[in-house]
Design a protein around this motif. Sequence first.
Motif, PDB file in Angstrom:
ATOM      1  N   PRO A 131       0.975  -1.107  -0.036  1.00  0.00           N
ATOM      2  CA  PRO A 131      -0.059  -0.032   0.159  1.00  0.00           C
ATOM      3  C   PRO A 131       0.950   1.354   0.045  1.00  0.00           C
ATOM      4  O   PRO A 131       0.394   2.186  -0.547  1.00  0.00           O
ATOM      5  CB  PRO A 131      -1.006   0.110   1.241  1.00  0.00           C
ATOM      6  N   GLU A 132       1.751   1.133   0.584  1.00  0.00           N
ATOM      7  CA  GLU A 132       2.721   2.305   0.787  1.00  0.00           C
ATOM      8  C   GLU A 132       3.430   2.808  -0.552  1.00  0.00           C
ATOM      9  O   GLU A 132       3.679   3.915  -1.025  1.00  0.00           O
ATOM     10  CB  GLU A 132       3.946   2.160   1.674  1.00  0.00           C
ATOM     11  N   GLU A 133       3.464   1.799  -1.473  1.00  0.00           N
ATOM     12  CA  GLU A 133       4.063   2.027  -2.895  1.00  0.00           C
ATOM     13  C   GLU A 133       2.902   2.500  -3.613  1.00  0.00           C
ATOM     14  O   GLU A 133       3.139   3.240  -4.572  1.00  0.00           O
ATOM     15  CB  GLU A 133       4.797   0.500  -3.323  1.00  0.00           C
ATOM     16  N   ALA A 134       1.774   1.919  -3.434  1.00  0.00           N
ATOM     17  CA  ALA A 134       0.616   2.306  -4.206  1.00  0.00           C
ATOM     18  C   ALA A 134       0.165   3.791  -3.944  1.00  0.00           C
ATOM     19  O   ALA A 134      -0.206   4.511  -4.766  1.00  0.00           O
ATOM     20  CB  ALA A 134      -0.478   1.396  -3.967  1.00  0.00           C
ATOM     21  N   VAL A 135       0.608   4.122  -2.982  1.00  0.00           N
ATOM     22  CA  VAL A 135       0.278   5.535  -2.552  1.00  0.00           C
ATOM     23  C   VAL A 135       1.055   6.610  -3.247  1.00  0.00           C
ATOM     24  O   VAL A 135       0.810   7.723  -3.627  1.00  0.00           O
ATOM     25  CB  VAL A 135       0.511   6.052  -0.998  1.00  0.00           C
TER      26      VAL A 135
ATOM     27  N   ASP B 223       0.981  -2.495 -14.577  1.00  0.00           N
ATOM     28  CA  ASP B 223      -0.143  -3.443 -14.521  1.00  0.00           C
ATOM     29  C   ASP B 223      -1.362  -3.121 -14.088  1.00  0.00           C
ATOM     30  O   ASP B 223      -2.389  -3.381 -14.558  1.00  0.00           O
ATOM     31  CB  ASP B 223       0.572  -4.634 -13.854  1.00  0.00           C
ATOM     32  N   ALA B 224      -1.599  -2.349 -12.845  1.00  0.00           N
ATOM     33  CA  ALA B 224      -2.794  -1.974 -12.252  1.00  0.00           C
ATOM     34  C   ALA B 224      -3.346  -0.933 -13.194  1.00  0.00           C
ATOM     35  O   ALA B 224      -4.605  -1.086 -13.329  1.00  0.00           O
ATOM     36  CB  ALA B 224      -2.732  -1.278 -11.061  1.00  0.00           C
TER      37      ALA B 224
ATOM     38  N   ILE C 262     -10.135  -0.387  -8.472  1.00  0.00           N
ATOM     39  CA  ILE C 262      -8.715  -1.119  -8.585  1.00  0.00           C
ATOM     40  C   ILE C 262      -7.851  -0.666  -7.803  1.00  0.00           C
ATOM     41  O   ILE C 262      -7.120  -1.163  -6.966  1.00  0.00           O
ATOM     42  CB  ILE C 262      -8.574  -1.077 -10.164  1.00  0.00           C
ATOM     43  N   TYR C 263      -7.841   0.715  -7.631  1.00  0.00           N
ATOM     44  CA  TYR C 263      -6.837   1.496  -6.998  1.00  0.00           C
ATOM     45  C   TYR C 263      -6.959   1.732  -5.627  1.00  0.00           C
ATOM     46  O   TYR C 263      -6.053   1.480  -4.789  1.00  0.00           O
ATOM     47  CB  TYR C 263      -6.549   3.064  -7.428  1.00  0.00           C
ATOM     48  N   SER C 264      -8.307   1.800  -5.373  1.00  0.00           N
ATOM     49  CA  SER C 264      -8.585   1.769  -3.727  1.00  0.00           C
ATOM     50  C   SER C 264      -8.388   0.408  -3.234  1.00  0.00           C
ATOM     51  O   SER C 264      -7.854   0.363  -1.761  1.00  0.00           O
ATOM     52  CB  SER C 264     -10.001   2.268  -3.543  1.00  0.00           C
ATOM     53  N   HIS C 265      -8.649  -0.394  -4.040  1.00  0.00           N
ATOM     54  CA  HIS C 265      -8.364  -2.003  -3.309  1.00  0.00           C
ATOM     55  C   HIS C 265      -6.805  -2.258  -3.072  1.00  0.00           C
ATOM     56  O   HIS C 265      -6.375  -2.808  -2.276  1.00  0.00           O
ATOM     57  CB  HIS C 265      -8.963  -3.267  -4.312  1.00  0.00           C
ATOM     58  N   LEU C 266      -5.992  -1.503  -3.847  1.00  0.00           N
ATOM     59  CA  LEU C 266      -4.709  -1.713  -3.830  1.00  0.00           C
ATOM     60  C   LEU C 266      -4.096  -0.988  -2.687  1.00  0.00           C
ATOM     61  O   LEU C 266      -3.169  -1.438  -1.930  1.00  0.00           O
ATOM     62  CB  LEU C 266      -3.997  -1.125  -5.129  1.00  0.00           C
TER      63      LEU C 266
END
Length: 235
Positions: free
Chosen positions: A77-81, A98-99, A197-201
């Motif tokens: 999650p830290e990376e996705a932020v 990919d996402a 998709i992004y919120s789930h990540l």
Amino acid sequence: MKMSMVVFSQLNMCESKEKTFFKLIHGSGKEETSIEAKIRAKEKRNRLSLLLQRPEFHGETNTSKSALLAKETRVCPEEAVKWAESFDKLLSHRDGMDAFTRFLKTEFSEENIEFWVACEDFKKCKEPQQIVLKAKAIYEKFIQNDAPKEVNLDFHTKEAIAKSITRPTVHSFDAAQSRVYQLMEQDSYTRFLKSDIYSHLLEGRPQRPTNLRRRSRSFTYNDFQDVKADVAIWL
């Protein structure tokens, strides 16, 4: 003294013997056939068992399972932020790419990211022949009218590429790539940040494959009216 005589019918005796002999012969044949069939069936089972034990027989299944597990790996999650900081940061991370690609597939516009990636790869070409071949492949797949994955470009940009495609350089698609990049950054990227998709990540949920059929880019409102008219015929 009276003697009792029993008369046997020779014909009946012969018929009985013949029937008995016939049954013995054919019964033996059936038994032999049955044994041979069992042997052949056993041999087939043995060959099938050996086949199932061969590593290459399971190669595709194992590969498919590995690919599925790879797609379901969790993103930190830290990376996705960090992907929300800029579009460049999103594209520079493999999981981010990919996402974002999965998101574009839900909007039936994955040709944009595929074209951008193809251009990035094209700019790495060194050999003249390789430049010509890849330029032609990109043009036929993404640029020319009615291309399988035609990207949304203005007439002047497409015309300039069409004129240069006979003698392409590694910069032949720069203008088109920049245009597609802007479209994704200003449009798709902002919606991606608001997507499930992004919120789930961000919540640490695993990524899962997206199976959607691609919609034709030539689909318009007028086409939809024609479809409704065709359907009405069957009602």
